[in-house]
Design an enzyme around this catalytic site. Structure first.
Site, PDB file in Angstrom:
ATOM      1  N   LYS A   1      36.887 -22.664 -89.597  1.00 24.87           N
ATOM      2  CA  LYS A   1      37.244 -24.079 -89.759  1.00 24.87           C
ATOM      3  C   LYS A   1      36.743 -24.925 -88.581  1.00 24.87           C
ATOM      4  O   LYS A   1      36.344 -24.381 -87.535  1.00 24.87           O
ATOM      5  CB  LYS A   1      38.761 -24.185 -89.927  1.00 24.87           C
ATOM      6  CG  LYS A   1      39.278 -23.504 -91.200  1.00 24.87           C
ATOM      7  CD  LYS A   1      40.776 -23.716 -91.387  1.00 24.87           C
ATOM      8  CE  LYS A   1      41.283 -23.069 -92.668  1.00 24.87           C
ATOM      9  NZ  LYS A   1      42.734 -23.314 -92.888  1.00 24.87           N
TER      10      LYS A   1
ATOM     11  N   TYR B   1      41.055 -27.316-101.951  1.00 22.42           N
ATOM     12  CA  TYR B   1      42.496 -27.156-101.722  1.00 22.42           C
ATOM     13  C   TYR B   1      43.322 -27.861-102.805  1.00 22.42           C
ATOM     14  O   TYR B   1      44.455 -28.285-102.543  1.00 22.42           O
ATOM     15  CB  TYR B   1      42.865 -27.689-100.342  1.00 22.42           C
ATOM     16  CG  TYR B   1      42.551 -26.716 -99.212  1.00 22.42           C
ATOM     17  CD1 TYR B   1      43.148 -25.456 -99.159  1.00 22.42           C
ATOM     18  CD2 TYR B   1      41.677 -27.060 -98.194  1.00 22.42           C
ATOM     19  CE1 TYR B   1      42.882 -24.565 -98.129  1.00 22.42           C
ATOM     20  CE2 TYR B   1      41.397 -26.177 -97.150  1.00 22.42           C
ATOM     21  CZ  TYR B   1      42.013 -24.923 -97.135  1.00 22.42           C
ATOM     22  OH  TYR B   1      41.758 -24.040 -96.104  1.00 22.42           O
TER      23      TYR B   1
ATOM     24  N   PHE C   1      51.439 -31.840 -96.373  1.00 22.38           N
ATOM     25  CA  PHE C   1      50.374 -31.589 -95.401  1.00 22.38           C
ATOM     26  C   PHE C   1      48.977 -31.779 -95.981  1.00 22.38           C
ATOM     27  O   PHE C   1      47.984 -31.577 -95.286  1.00 22.38           O
ATOM     28  CB  PHE C   1      50.510 -30.175 -94.813  1.00 22.38           C
ATOM     29  CG  PHE C   1      50.461 -29.067 -95.851  1.00 22.38           C
ATOM     30  CD1 PHE C   1      49.263 -28.557 -96.306  1.00 22.38           C
ATOM     31  CD2 PHE C   1      51.647 -28.546 -96.382  1.00 22.38           C
ATOM     32  CE1 PHE C   1      49.220 -27.544 -97.258  1.00 22.38           C
ATOM     33  CE2 PHE C   1      51.609 -27.524 -97.330  1.00 22.38           C
ATOM     34  CZ  PHE C   1      50.393 -27.024 -97.770  1.00 22.38           C
TER      35      PHE C   1
ATOM     36  N   ARG D   1      42.836 -10.916 -94.197  1.00 20.23           N
ATOM     37  CA  ARG D   1      44.069 -11.665 -93.903  1.00 20.23           C
ATOM     38  C   ARG D   1      44.839 -11.017 -92.748  1.00 20.23           C
ATOM     39  O   ARG D   1      45.503 -11.723 -91.976  1.00 20.23           O
ATOM     40  CB  ARG D   1      44.915 -11.816 -95.168  1.00 20.23           C
ATOM     41  CG  ARG D   1      44.255 -12.810 -96.159  1.00 20.23           C
ATOM     42  CD  ARG D   1      45.150 -13.184 -97.308  1.00 20.23           C
ATOM     43  NE  ARG D   1      46.267 -14.013 -96.943  1.00 20.23           N
ATOM     44  CZ  ARG D   1      46.268 -15.350 -96.946  1.00 20.23           C
ATOM     45  NH1 ARG D   1      45.172 -16.021 -97.278  1.00 20.23           N
ATOM     46  NH2 ARG D   1      47.340 -16.020 -96.616  1.00 20.23           N
TER      47      ARG D   1
ATOM     48  N   THR E   1      49.522 -17.609 -91.587  1.00 23.02           N
ATOM     49  CA  THR E   1      49.054 -18.989 -91.787  1.00 23.02           C
ATOM     50  C   THR E   1      49.542 -19.901 -90.670  1.00 23.02           C
ATOM     51  O   THR E   1      48.779 -20.707 -90.125  1.00 23.02           O
ATOM     52  CB  THR E   1      49.562 -19.517 -93.147  1.00 23.02           C
ATOM     53  OG1 THR E   1      49.126 -18.625 -94.176  1.00 23.02           O
ATOM     54  CG2 THR E   1      49.028 -20.910 -93.422  1.00 23.02           C
TER      55      THR E   1
ATOM     56  N   ARG F   1      44.036 -16.112 -85.636  1.00 24.79           N
ATOM     57  CA  ARG F   1      44.827 -17.346 -85.530  1.00 24.79           C
ATOM     58  C   ARG F   1      45.629 -17.384 -84.232  1.00 24.79           C
ATOM     59  O   ARG F   1      45.801 -18.453 -83.623  1.00 24.79           O
ATOM     60  CB  ARG F   1      45.708 -17.502 -86.768  1.00 24.79           C
ATOM     61  CG  ARG F   1      44.885 -18.019 -87.967  1.00 24.79           C
ATOM     62  CD  ARG F   1      45.629 -17.934 -89.261  1.00 24.79           C
ATOM     63  NE  ARG F   1      44.976 -18.719 -90.318  1.00 24.79           N
ATOM     64  CZ  ARG F   1      45.242 -18.552 -91.609  1.00 24.79           C
ATOM     65  NH1 ARG F   1      46.117 -17.653 -92.010  1.00 24.79           N
ATOM     66  NH2 ARG F   1      44.620 -19.295 -92.516  1.00 24.79           N
TER      67      ARG F   1
ATOM     68  N   ASN G   1      44.242 -24.087 -88.035  1.00 29.52           N
ATOM     69  CA  ASN G   1      44.525 -22.667 -87.823  1.00 29.52           C
ATOM     70  C   ASN G   1      43.267 -21.779 -87.889  1.00 29.52           C
ATOM     71  O   ASN G   1      43.361 -20.591 -88.162  1.00 29.52           O
ATOM     72  CB  ASN G   1      45.630 -22.194 -88.772  1.00 29.52           C
ATOM     73  CG  ASN G   1      45.239 -22.293 -90.231  1.00 29.52           C
ATOM     74  OD1 ASN G   1      44.124 -22.713 -90.543  1.00 29.52           O
ATOM     75  ND2 ASN G   1      46.133 -21.909 -91.118  1.00 29.52           N
TER      76      ASN G   1
ATOM     77  N   HIS H   1      40.025 -19.589 -92.801  1.00 28.83           N
ATOM     78  CA  HIS H   1      40.555 -19.429 -94.160  1.00 28.83           C
ATOM     79  C   HIS H   1      40.122 -18.068 -94.678  1.00 28.83           C
ATOM     80  O   HIS H   1      39.017 -17.612 -94.379  1.00 28.83           O
ATOM     81  CB  HIS H   1      39.997 -20.507 -95.095  1.00 28.83           C
ATOM     82  CG  HIS H   1      40.254 -20.205 -96.549  1.00 28.83           C
ATOM     83  ND1 HIS H   1      41.443 -20.507 -97.153  1.00 28.83           N
ATOM     84  CD2 HIS H   1      39.503 -19.556 -97.482  1.00 28.83           C
ATOM     85  CE1 HIS H   1      41.417 -20.073 -98.413  1.00 28.83           C
ATOM     86  NE2 HIS H   1      40.231 -19.497 -98.637  1.00 28.83           N
TER      87      HIS H   1
ATOM     88  N   GLU I   1      36.434 -18.929-105.129  1.00 24.72           N
ATOM     89  CA  GLU I   1      36.069 -19.557-103.850  1.00 24.72           C
ATOM     90  C   GLU I   1      34.647 -19.191-103.431  1.00 24.72           C
ATOM     91  O   GLU I   1      33.930 -20.032-102.868  1.00 24.72           O
ATOM     92  CB  GLU I   1      37.079 -19.152-102.772  1.00 24.72           C
ATOM     93  CG  GLU I   1      38.457 -19.761-103.011  1.00 24.72           C
ATOM     94  CD  GLU I   1      39.501 -19.290-102.018  1.00 24.72           C
ATOM     95  OE1 GLU I   1      40.661 -19.741-102.144  1.00 24.72           O
ATOM     96  OE2 GLU I   1      39.192 -18.488-101.122  1.00 24.72           O
TER      97      GLU I   1
HETATM   98  O1  DGI Z   1      45.761 -19.097 -97.337  1.00 22.25           O
HETATM   99  P1  DGI Z   1      46.229 -19.753 -96.062  1.00 22.25           P
HETATM  100  O2  DGI Z   1      45.204 -20.637 -95.430  1.00 22.25           O
HETATM  101  O3  DGI Z   1      46.801 -18.752 -95.075  1.00 22.25           O
HETATM  102  O4  DGI Z   1      47.475 -20.675 -96.453  1.00 22.25           O
HETATM  103  P2  DGI Z   1      47.697 -21.697 -97.667  1.00 22.25           P
HETATM  104  O5  DGI Z   1      46.681 -21.502 -98.744  1.00 22.25           O
HETATM  105  O6  DGI Z   1      49.139 -21.597 -98.042  1.00 22.25           O
HETATM  106  O7  DGI Z   1      47.490 -23.133 -97.006  1.00 22.25           O
HETATM  107  C1  DGI Z   1      46.199 -23.665 -96.811  1.00 22.25           C
HETATM  108  C2  DGI Z   1      46.161 -24.342 -95.468  1.00 22.25           C
HETATM  109  O8  DGI Z   1      47.038 -25.470 -95.486  1.00 22.25           O
HETATM  110  C3  DGI Z   1      46.671 -23.478 -94.317  1.00 22.25           C
HETATM  111  O9  DGI Z   1      45.650 -22.658 -93.789  1.00 22.25           O
HETATM  112  C4  DGI Z   1      47.158 -24.502 -93.330  1.00 22.25           C
HETATM  113  C5  DGI Z   1      47.675 -25.617 -94.223  1.00 22.25           C
HETATM  114  N1  DGI Z   1      49.129 -25.517 -94.424  1.00 22.25           N
HETATM  115  C6  DGI Z   1      49.799 -24.723 -95.313  1.00 22.25           C
HETATM  116  N2  DGI Z   1      51.129 -24.909 -95.218  1.00 22.25           N
HETATM  117  C7  DGI Z   1      51.283 -25.843 -94.245  1.00 22.25           C
HETATM  118  C8  DGI Z   1      50.017 -26.225 -93.750  1.00 22.25           C
HETATM  119  N3  DGI Z   1      49.832 -27.136 -92.784  1.00 22.25           N
HETATM  120  C9  DGI Z   1      50.929 -27.703 -92.258  1.00 22.25           C
HETATM  121  N4  DGI Z   1      50.766 -28.612 -91.285  1.00 22.25           N
HETATM  122  N5  DGI Z   1      52.184 -27.398 -92.694  1.00 22.25           N
HETATM  123  C10 DGI Z   1      52.427 -26.470 -93.683  1.00 22.25           C
HETATM  124  O10 DGI Z   1      53.581 -26.218 -94.060  1.00 22.25           O
END
Ligand code: DGI
Length: 142
Positions: free
Chosen positions: A11, A51, A59, A87, A93, A104, A114, A117, A128
Site C-alpha cells: 500500500k 473495496y 472507514f 495473511r 488487520t 503490519r 496498514n 493487502h 482480485e
Molecule cells: O483483508 P484486510 O485488509 O485485513 O481487512 P478488511 O478487508 O476487513 O478491510 C480492508 C481495509 O480497510 C483494512 O486493511 C484496513 C481498513 N479497515 C478495516 N476495518 C477498519 C479499517 N480501517 C479503519 N480505520 N477502521 C476499521 O475498523
C-alpha cells in the site's frame, strides 16, 4: 495443503517508505513466488471498486483516500496455502493487534495505513488477481 494464488498489494505508506524490497523479501523467504507485479496509482473509481464490499462503512472514505494517495505495488503470489500463509506473514488487520515480526507490526502507520493487502479466500483471490491482471499471470515452470 494445496498450491494457491493470492493477491498482494503493497500500500502507499509502505511504498513511500521504500519498503517494497523488505516486504517482497519476506514473501520470498516464506516460499511465496511472485507471478505478476504491477506498479500503479489507483484512481478513486478503482479503489472504490476494489473495496466495494466496504462501501457505506465509517472507514470507507478514509480507506479510498489512502489507497489513492500514492502508488501501490499489486502482485499475484503463488505457493503452498498461499492465502493463509500471506495473511500470517502480514499480521492482523489492526496493526495494534499484529504479532511481532509481521509486516503490519513493522510497517503499518495506523489501522487505515496498514501497509499491505492480502486476499482472504480462494474466490476473492481469483477476483482480485483478475482485477489487476486481466491479461493473466505467469505460470512458473521452474
Ligand atoms: O483483508 P484486510 O485488509 O485485513 O481487512 P478488511 O478487508 O476487513 O478491510 C480492508 C481495509 O480497510 C483494512 O486493511 C484496513 C481498513 N479497515 C478495516 N476495518 C477498519 C479499517 N480501517 C479503519 N480505520 N477502521 C476499521 O475498523
Amino acid at each position: 495443503m494445496s498450491v494457491q494464488q493470492t493477491l498482494s498489494i503493497i500500500k502507499p505508506n509502505a511504498v513511500a517508505k521504500n519498503a517494497i524490497g523488505a516486504i517482497c523479501d519476506r514473501f520470498e523467504k516464506a516460499g511465496l513466488r511472485i507471478l505478476a507485479a504491477r506498479m500503479l496509482h489507483m484512481s478513486r473509481e478503482q479503489a472504490a471498486a476494489f473495496y466495494a464490499v466496504h462501501q457505506g462503512k465509517p472507514f470507507f472514505d478514509e480507506l479510498v483516500g489512502f489507497m489513492t494517495s500514492g502508488p501501490v505495488l499489486a502482485m499475484a503470489l503463488e505457493g503452498e496455502d498461499a492465502i493463509a500463509l500471506n495473511r500470517e506473514i502480514m499480521g492482523a488487520t489492526n496493526p495494534a493487534q499484529a504479532a511481532p515480526g509481521t509486516i503490519r507490526a513493522d510497517f503499518a502507520d495506523s489501522f487505515t495505513e496498514n501497509a499491505v493487502h492480502g486476499s482472504d479466500a480462494p474466490d476473492t483471490a481469483a477476483t482480485e488477481i483478475a482485477f489487476f491482471f486481466p491479461e493473466g499471470v505467469c505460470v512458473r515452470t521452474r
